[in-house]
Design an enzyme around this catalytic site. Structure first.
Site, PDB file in Angstrom:
ATOM      1  N   LYS A   1      -8.530 -13.483  -7.774  1.00 22.07           N
ATOM      2  CA  LYS A   1      -9.571 -13.779  -6.786  1.00 22.07           C
ATOM      3  C   LYS A   1     -10.718 -12.777  -6.900  1.00 22.07           C
ATOM      4  O   LYS A   1     -10.511 -11.619  -7.275  1.00 22.07           O
ATOM      5  CB  LYS A   1      -8.988 -13.851  -5.370  1.00 22.07           C
ATOM      6  CG  LYS A   1      -8.599 -12.536  -4.746  1.00 22.07           C
ATOM      7  CD  LYS A   1      -8.310 -12.732  -3.250  1.00 22.07           C
ATOM      8  CE  LYS A   1      -8.182 -11.383  -2.562  1.00 22.07           C
ATOM      9  NZ  LYS A   1      -8.085 -11.458  -1.112  1.00 22.07           N
TER      10      LYS A   1
ATOM     11  N   LYS B   1     -13.726  -7.030  -4.047  1.00 20.61           N
ATOM     12  CA  LYS B   1     -14.571  -5.849  -4.205  1.00 20.61           C
ATOM     13  C   LYS B   1     -13.784  -4.653  -4.710  1.00 20.61           C
ATOM     14  O   LYS B   1     -14.345  -3.722  -5.227  1.00 20.61           O
ATOM     15  CB  LYS B   1     -15.280  -5.511  -2.895  1.00 20.61           C
ATOM     16  CG  LYS B   1     -14.370  -5.348  -1.716  1.00 20.61           C
ATOM     17  CD  LYS B   1     -15.122  -5.536  -0.408  1.00 20.61           C
ATOM     18  CE  LYS B   1     -14.165  -5.641   0.751  1.00 20.61           C
ATOM     19  NZ  LYS B   1     -14.808  -6.103   1.967  1.00 20.61           N
TER      20      LYS B   1
ATOM     21  N   LYS C   1       0.819  -1.221   0.000  1.00 18.76           N
ATOM     22  CA  LYS C   1       0.000   0.000   0.000  1.00 18.76           C
ATOM     23  C   LYS C   1       0.846   1.262   0.000  1.00 18.76           C
ATOM     24  O   LYS C   1       0.414   2.304  -0.463  1.00 18.76           O
ATOM     25  CB  LYS C   1      -0.957   0.007   1.196  1.00 18.76           C
ATOM     26  CG  LYS C   1      -2.012  -1.078   1.076  1.00 18.76           C
ATOM     27  CD  LYS C   1      -3.231  -0.815   1.931  1.00 18.76           C
ATOM     28  CE  LYS C   1      -4.293  -1.870   1.649  1.00 18.76           C
ATOM     29  NZ  LYS C   1      -5.397  -1.850   2.600  1.00 18.76           N
TER      30      LYS C   1
HETATM   31  P1  AMP Z   1     -11.510  -8.581   2.661  1.00 18.44           P
HETATM   32  O1  AMP Z   1     -12.642  -8.504   1.707  1.00 18.44           O
HETATM   33  O2  AMP Z   1     -10.178  -8.583   1.960  1.00 18.44           O
HETATM   34  O3  AMP Z   1     -11.590  -7.646   3.831  1.00 18.44           O
HETATM   35  O4  AMP Z   1     -11.572 -10.060   3.287  1.00 18.44           O
HETATM   36  C1  AMP Z   1     -12.515 -10.472   4.244  1.00 18.44           C
HETATM   37  C2  AMP Z   1     -12.408 -11.976   4.373  1.00 18.44           C
HETATM   38  O5  AMP Z   1     -12.901 -12.623   3.190  1.00 18.44           O
HETATM   39  C3  AMP Z   1     -10.972 -12.503   4.564  1.00 18.44           C
HETATM   40  O6  AMP Z   1     -10.963 -13.566   5.498  1.00 18.44           O
HETATM   41  C4  AMP Z   1     -10.575 -12.995   3.190  1.00 18.44           C
HETATM   42  O7  AMP Z   1      -9.612 -14.000   3.229  1.00 18.44           O
HETATM   43  C5  AMP Z   1     -11.920 -13.507   2.642  1.00 18.44           C
HETATM   44  N1  AMP Z   1     -11.947 -13.409   1.172  1.00 18.44           N
HETATM   45  C6  AMP Z   1     -11.854 -12.265   0.437  1.00 18.44           C
HETATM   46  N2  AMP Z   1     -11.950 -12.539  -0.894  1.00 18.44           N
HETATM   47  C7  AMP Z   1     -12.094 -13.888  -1.008  1.00 18.44           C
HETATM   48  C8  AMP Z   1     -12.245 -14.800  -2.127  1.00 18.44           C
HETATM   49  N3  AMP Z   1     -12.269 -14.363  -3.385  1.00 18.44           N
HETATM   50  N4  AMP Z   1     -12.381 -16.113  -1.861  1.00 18.44           N
HETATM   51  C9  AMP Z   1     -12.378 -16.565  -0.590  1.00 18.44           C
HETATM   52  N5  AMP Z   1     -12.252 -15.769   0.516  1.00 18.44           N
HETATM   53  C10 AMP Z   1     -12.098 -14.453   0.312  1.00 18.44           C
END
Ligand code: AMP
Ligand code: TRP
Length: 327
Positions: free
Chosen positions: A190, A193, A109
């Protein structure tokens, strides 16, 4: 019972990757667990104050709608238990600038930016304070957060060494491989958002027709067999993972059922399953939307329960580190 703690940032909408990859696991393991909407972490990068407030509530409602039951677990918004900031300060005096600079999330970042907030460098210390304040034994996180949990362990061990045995040393637990949901338009990335791929990301509150459209438009390959092979068939493999997550059925069963029926039939089945999978969440969410006062009350209750646990830890930490007792 094992005390678990995990947090999720209120930035953007919850997508199917978050839900299938993380939140579903939280729901399955919710007894004696503490789950937190980490609004203080969301402040480390530029943001809109009004949006943060709305997003924090919305995410808490989504977590409730997904099945986190405030009677079984502690669900709260991080900043509503302000003592975490006190423990962050104390841990700041245990952590070193060098080890914070080495965190890959900070390096990612920070790189290319003219100036970043001190909060961004301190992000992992706030996360350590979250984990250590609640006597956490296990931290269910995605792989990207393992380094932060390792730092938390180091800080707890160092603290205990310097000030006497005070903090529980936690460990990270990660979902099994294959739990990663990929972008429908680019199945090598992956689902996320932050990425500019609205067509590749299914939001948990997307209308059923929109979900179906996105799945039918998912990138596949020029072959015709439905087979799990992430190397050669990333698109089909991702749809199989989605179907497995949505139905709870093992991938080999699904391969056997859909192997030769054609991609059209297979995609229709995936779309239907995902729509069914998300339907209860949509329904629960709209019930909560009609009861804003109840949401406020549940969050206040969650914060009070979290605060009671936190006060015990901070009292021990204050005594151990030589701060005067609060009278
Ligand atoms: P974040 O959206 O990065 O704040 O992630 C929130 C949680 O969702 C974390 O535990 C990530 O590891 C999980 N996560 C985010 N994107 C994915 C994805 N595409 N597949 C599986 N888990 C995800
Ligand atoms: N940093 C985590 C993430 O980006 C969110 C988080 C904050 C967290 N505090 C936590 C996760 C404590 C586990 C435990 O996903």
């Amino acid at each position: 019972m094992t005390r678990r703690f995990s947090g999720i940032k209120p930035s953007g909408e919850m997508h199917l990757g978050n839900y299938a990859g993380a939140v579903q696991r939280w729901v399955d393991l919710q007894d004696d667990s503490i789950y937190c909407v980490v609004d203080l972490h969301a402040m480390t990068v530029p943001y809109e104050p009004a949006a943060l407030q709305a997003d924090s509530r919305r995410l808490a409602m989504l977590l409730m709608a997904a099945g986190l039951d405030p009677q079984r677990c502690v669900l709260f918004v991080q900043s509503q238990v302000p003592v975490v900031a006190e423990l962050t300060w104390i841990l700041n005096c245990v952590a070193t600038v060098g080890e914070l600079r080495r965190m890959t999330q900070f390096k990612d970042k920070d790189s290319g930016q003219e100036s970043v907030s001190a909060g961004l460098l301190d992000y992992p210390v706030l996360m350590a304070a979250d984990i250590l304040l609640y006597g956490t034994e296990e931290v269910p996180v995605g792989e990207d957060q393992i380094q932060h949990v390792e730092l938390t362990r180091d800080l707890a061990i160092r603290f205990n060494h310097r000030f006497g045995d005070t903090l529980v040393v936690p460990k990270a637990t990660v979902p099994p491989v294959g739990a990663r949901i990929k972008d429908l338009q680019d199945p090598t990335a992956k689902m996320s958002k932050s990425v500019d791929s609205p067509q590749g990301t299914i939001l948990v509150l997307d209308e059923p027709a929109r979900i179906t459209k996105k799945i039918k438009a998912a990138v596949t390959d020029s072959d015709t067999t439905v087979r799990f092979d992430t190397e050669n068939k990333p698109g089909i493999s991702n749809l199989l993972s989605l179907l497995a997550a949505a139905t709870g059925r093992p991938i080999p069963d699904l391969e056997a059922e859909y192997a030769t029926g054609g991609y059209g039939t297979f995609k229709a089945a995936v779309a239907e399953a995902v729509v069914d999978y998300l339907a209860p969440l949509r329904e629960q969410f709209s019930l909560l939307e009609n009861e804003p006062g109840e949401v406020t009350r549940l969050l206040a209750e969650g914060a009070a329960k979290a605060d009671a646990i936190a006060q015990k830890t901070i009292t021990r930490v204050r005594a151990a580190t030589g701060l005067l007792a609060r009278s």
